[in-house]
Design an enzyme around this catalytic site. Sequence first.
Site, mmCIF file in Angstrom:
data_model
loop_
_atom_site.group_PDB
_atom_site.id
_atom_site.type_symbol
_atom_site.label_atom_id
_atom_site.label_comp_id
_atom_site.label_asym_id
_atom_site.label_seq_id
_atom_site.Cartn_x
_atom_site.Cartn_y
_atom_site.Cartn_z
ATOM 1 N N GLY A 12 -22.514 53.283 -18.007
ATOM 2 C CA GLY A 12 -22.268 52.053 -17.255
ATOM 3 C C GLY A 12 -21.694 50.993 -18.172
ATOM 4 O O GLY A 12 -21.148 51.307 -19.236
ATOM 5 N N ARG A 48 -34.656 33.304 -4.335
ATOM 6 C CA ARG A 48 -34.765 34.700 -3.953
ATOM 7 C C ARG A 48 -36.191 35.167 -3.736
ATOM 8 O O ARG A 48 -36.498 35.795 -2.724
ATOM 9 C CB ARG A 48 -34.163 35.581 -5.061
ATOM 10 C CG ARG A 48 -32.673 35.624 -5.054
ATOM 11 C CD ARG A 48 -32.160 36.559 -6.126
ATOM 12 N NE ARG A 48 -30.691 36.591 -6.066
ATOM 13 C CZ ARG A 48 -29.922 37.322 -6.857
ATOM 14 N NH1 ARG A 48 -30.460 38.073 -7.790
ATOM 15 N NH2 ARG A 48 -28.616 37.300 -6.731
ATOM 16 N N ARG A 91 -34.178 37.454 -13.258
ATOM 17 C CA ARG A 91 -32.794 37.412 -13.708
ATOM 18 C C ARG A 91 -31.970 36.508 -12.806
ATOM 19 O O ARG A 91 -32.080 36.562 -11.592
ATOM 20 C CB ARG A 91 -32.186 38.812 -13.701
ATOM 21 C CG ARG A 91 -30.744 38.850 -14.163
ATOM 22 C CD ARG A 91 -30.172 40.247 -14.127
ATOM 23 N NE ARG A 91 -30.113 40.798 -12.782
ATOM 24 C CZ ARG A 91 -29.173 40.509 -11.886
ATOM 25 N NH1 ARG A 91 -28.209 39.645 -12.179
ATOM 26 N NH2 ARG A 91 -29.178 41.063 -10.692
ATOM 27 N N LEU A 118 -24.312 41.736 -15.536
ATOM 28 C CA LEU A 118 -23.069 42.274 -16.090
ATOM 29 C C LEU A 118 -22.855 41.708 -17.486
ATOM 30 O O LEU A 118 -22.438 42.401 -18.406
ATOM 31 C CB LEU A 118 -21.895 41.908 -15.182
ATOM 32 C CG LEU A 118 -22.011 42.381 -13.728
ATOM 33 C CD1 LEU A 118 -20.769 41.970 -12.939
ATOM 34 C CD2 LEU A 118 -22.187 43.880 -13.659
#
Lengths: 636, 218, 255
Positions: A43, A331, A435, A441
Site C-alpha cells: 500500500g 465522528r 485520527r 495517507l
Amino acid sequence: MVRLDSKVPEGNIAEKWTNHKFNMKLVNPANKRKFSVIVVGSGLAGASAAATLAELGYKVKVITYHDSPRRAHSIAAQGGINAAKNYQNDGDSVYRLFYDTVKGGDFRAREANVHRLAEVSNNIIDQCVAQGVPFARDYGGLLDNRSFGGAQVSRTFYARGQTGQQLLLGAYSALSRQIGKGAVESLTRREMLDVVVVDGVASGVVVRNMITGEIERHSAHAVVLATGGYSNVFFLSTNAMMCNTTSIWRAHRKGAFFGNPCFTQIHPTCLPLHGENQSKLTLMSESLRNDGRIWVSSKVADMRNPNDIPENERDYYLERKYPSFGNLSPRDISSRSAKEVVDEGRGARGTESVYLDFSDSIKRLGKNVIEERYGNLFEIYETITGENPYSVPMRIYPAPHYTMGGLWVDYNLMSSVPGLFVLGEANFSDHGANRLGASALMQGLADGYFVIPYTIGNYFAGEKPALIGTDHAEYNNTVSEVQDRIKQLLSIKGGKTVDEFHKKLGRIMWNKVGMARNKKGLEEGIGEIRELRSEFYKDVNVVGSGEGVNQCLERAGRVIDYLELGELMAVDALAREESCGAHFREEYQTEEGEALRNDEEFAFVSAWEFKEDGKWDLHKENLKYEYVKFATRSYK
Amino acid sequence: MSWFFRSLDSSIGKKILMALTGLFLILFLMIHLAGNLALFKNDGGLAFNNYSSTLRSLPVIPILEIGLGLGFLLHIIQGVRLWWLNRSARSEKYKINTPSKGSSIFSRTMVYTGSITFIFLVIHLRSYWYTVITEGHEVDLFNLVKTSFQDPVYSGFYIVAMALLGFHLNHGFQSAFQTFGWNHVKYFPFIQKAGTLYAILMAVGFASMPVYFLLGGQ
Amino acid sequence: MSEHKLNLKLMIWKQSGPDVKGKFQEYKVSVSPDSSFLEILDDLNDSLERSNKEPVTFESDCREGICGTCGLVINGLPHGPLSRIATCQLHMRHFKDGDTVYVEPFRANTFPVIKDLMVDRSALDRIMHAGGFISINTGGVPDANEIPIPKEISSFAFDAAACIGCGACVAACKNSSAMLFVSAKVSQFALLPQGQPERYQRVEKMIKVMDEEGFGACSNTYACEAECPKGISVKNIARLNREYIKAKVKSHNLD
C-alpha cells in the site's frame, strides 16, 4: 522486564528530526547492495518504502497477497491528504498541523512523531506531484486545497474523490520502475504467515504461496511490515475483504509489542446494511452531513415509510442532544448516538440504520443546488441501495474504518523486535486515540518515503552484512509451526463455516468492544471471544487441502488471528479506565455525556507483550506534552 | 529488419499500415466512382468507352495500377494477418457472447465484409480488367458492363457486395483517423459522419450501376 | 429494501487449473435483490462449505469498484450488464426472478485462468514495469507549485489516471487488446509536464512489452470504453497512436 525506549531525540521539537537525521549513521553506498530488506504489503507505506529503499541501493523484496501491488486498500481512500504547505495563505504551518494532530488524537500520540509527520508532509506533496499524481488544481494551474475533518485551514490536497487511488498509483509507479530495473523483487500472491526471529532479531519471513500452496522462506537484514489495519475484526467494516491482521499479529506473538489495540475509529456515514449476507460497508462522504438532517422515529420498531412519519414523531437526536453542532457533531459522538438509538429499537424501519434526510435542504435550496453538491454521492447511493435519496431519506450507519492501534514502534519505526520495522496503519504511532481526516495517507507516505529510508540505514550501519540463511534451524522451526497450524485448521472438519465464526466475532466486537464500552460488557466480551475461539478449533470446517489455491484456508488463518486480537482489544479497552478519542468508556463521561480523559493516570501508550494465549504483560510508554497543553474539547 | 519495418510490424504499426492503405483505397474508390458515372450518359456508351480508352492510353496508368495492386494486396494480407493474430490472442473463446453496447456491428465484422469485398474484387477484376488486358484496347467495355449487369444473379451479387463494402467503409473511414490519432472532441464526430456519408455514397453510387442496367437503362 | 427473493440459475465456470478443461457448473440460488452479485457468490460458497463441497474461486477485495481485483464476465459482458461499474458494484435487483446467469472468467491468452474465475493479470504489471512511471527518485524534487498545470490538462490526465487496472478492456476486446490500459498510462504522462522527458521512450517501451506479452492489436471497435468501469475514453488510444508515431519518427532508438 523490557524497557520501552521510544528513542525520541533530544532537543527542541522543531529540530529533533533534523538533528536526528544528522546524527544517524550512514551506510557506505558500496555496502548498500549488501543489505537486503523484505517489505510486506504494497500500500502507500509499503510501496513507497520499497521503491525508496531500492533507489538508495538496498536489495528489496516486496511481498503482497494481491495479484498486483496496485490493489492494496490505500487505493480506496477518498478524501485527501493533508500537508502544511500554506498555499492558501490562511495561517497554516508545520506547527499548526502538528498541533491539530496532537489535539485531534486526544493527547495520546507521541509529540515528536507527530511533529516529524507534519514536517515531511510538504515533501510528500512535492514528491507526488513530481510522480505525475493529478491533484486538483485551480484555474491558474496551481494546486487546490479544501478543508477537511473540521480543520480551520484548507490544507487538504485531493484528486477528486479518489485521492488514495492516485497516491497509491504514484507509489506503485515508483515501485514498478524499481521492479523493472531488477532492484525490487516483486513476490505477489503470497501471504506472510510468520516472521522468523533469530537470537531476538528479525531475520525473515515465512509466506504461503497462494497459487501453489508452497510454504516459502525469505530472509533479509530487516523486515518491514506495512500491512495496514485490522478493522475487519468487526467483520463488517470499510476495509477490503482481504485486509487482515495476520502479519502484525504473528509478529506480535514473536515478540513485537502491540500498541493501543483498542483505539479503533468508527466512521459515522456509511451505507446501511441490507441483510445478513452483507459482506462489507461502504463509506459515504461526511460532507453529506452539511445539508442532511439525521433522525429516527421516536417510536420503537416503527415500520412506516419515513415519509409517512409526521414531524412530531421524529427525533432529530443530534440536534436535540448537541444543539450547537447538531448534525455536524464529531465522528465519534455522531456514531455513538446512532448506535444508541438503533439499540433502543428505533432504527429506520427496524433496521440498523438512521435517516439522513435532505428534504428540508431541498425545500430551502432547491433540488438543483443539492444535486450540484451531492449529485455523484446520491448516484452511488442509488446504485447500491436502489433508493432515490431525493424522494426518500437516505439511510446511514456507522462503520469501523481505521485502527489507530498497531504494533508499537520507536521513533525510528522499529518495533520491540530489532530489525522489524512497522509502517503506516500497521503501527500505532502518529494518530493517538483518534485520527483526523486526510491524515492516514499522509502518515503512510511519510513513513515510507521519508522516515524509513533514513532510520533503516542507521540500523544497518550497526549490523554486519552477513545474512542468516534460510536453512537456519529457526527457519525450520517457523516453517513447521506454520505447517502445523495449516494442518490443524484443515483437520478440524467441523460443521460451521469460517465466515460464521467471523460474523459472530464481529457481533461481539461491535456490541462489546465497539463505540461505547463498559467494564461489564468488556469482561463478557472477553469470555465470549475465548469461547468462540475454542469453538472454532472444535467446529470449523476448512474445505480443501493446503495445496494450490484455497481461499477458505486463507480466510480461516485470518479469522483465527482476529479471534486472538479481538481479545487483546477488549483487554486493552478494559485496562484503559478513561475515555479518550475514539475510545469511549461509559463509566468515564461528563454529565453532558462527553468523553472524560484521565491525563493523570492514562497519558501513556499501552504496549502489550504477548506471553501465551490469552495472557499479556502491559508496558507503558509515558507521554509527555511539552508543546501542546492538555485541553478538553466540547461540542455542546 | 531495420527499425522501420520492426515499427511497422508492431501492433500499432500494423494498424497504421491498414489505415494508410485503407485511406489510399478510399481515395481510389472516389476516383473510380467519379469516372464510372460516365456509364449513365445516355450516348450508347461513347463517353464511358472514351474515358476508359483515354485512361488506358496514359503511360502513368500501369504504374498507378501496380501501386493500386500493392495497396490492395498490403491491405488484404495485413488484414488477414491481423485477424489471425488477434483471433489467436484468445484461444479459449467465451461461451456466451453478448455484443458490447459501445461497439458497432460494422466494426466487429470488418474481416467478413472485407473478405466478401475481396471475393467481389476477384470477380470484378476477372470480368472487366482481365478482359481489357487480354483482349486489348478494342474491347467495347460499355457493352461488356451492360451485358453483365443485365444478368440478375451477377447484379444481385454486385449490389450485395456494395452494401457490405459500405459497411466496411463506414467503420474503416473513421477507424483510419483514430489509428492516426486524429480523435478530437470537436472534429471526430464530423469525421464519423463524413465516413458514414462517404460509405453511403460509395455503396449507393456503385450499386446504382447494376440497378440502372437491370431496370433496362439504355 | 425488498422482502421478496429472486430464484436464479447460476451457470458458473469451473476449471481446476490453467491447463485443465473447464466447464459450466449449475447452481440454484435464492437471493435478496438488495445483495450484490459478489455477496450471492459469498452466500453460495458458504453453503457449499457447509456441505463440505468445494467453493467457487473468485477474486475481489475493496468491493467499492476501485481496487480492480474483481472481474467476472456475466452473461457475456465484463463486469456484467450495467455500464461504468465493476463487478462488485452490481446488485441483484438488476436481475429477474427465474433468470439464468452465466458467469465466466476474463478470457485472454495473456490472462491465463488460475482456478475457476480467478485469472492471472500480471502481464499488465509487466507493461507498467517497462515504462509506466516517471523516473524520479524520492527527494530532491521541485516544489509542488513550481509548475502550473492548466486545470483542464490536469483534469484530462486524471480521467486517464482513473484506470483501475482490472483488465475488463482486454476481456471485452474481441482481439484481447490492452490498448486502452496502456493508452491510459501513456496519456496521463504525455499530458503532464512531468512526463515530458521520457515521453517518447515510454511509449516505445510499453508498446514493445505489450506486444511481447501477446495482447492483440486494436480494431477500434470501442468495446473497451463501453465496458470500462471508469469509462476511460478511446481518445486515449488515439493519443497513444499519435505518441507512438511521433516517437518512432523522432526517437534515436534503432530497435
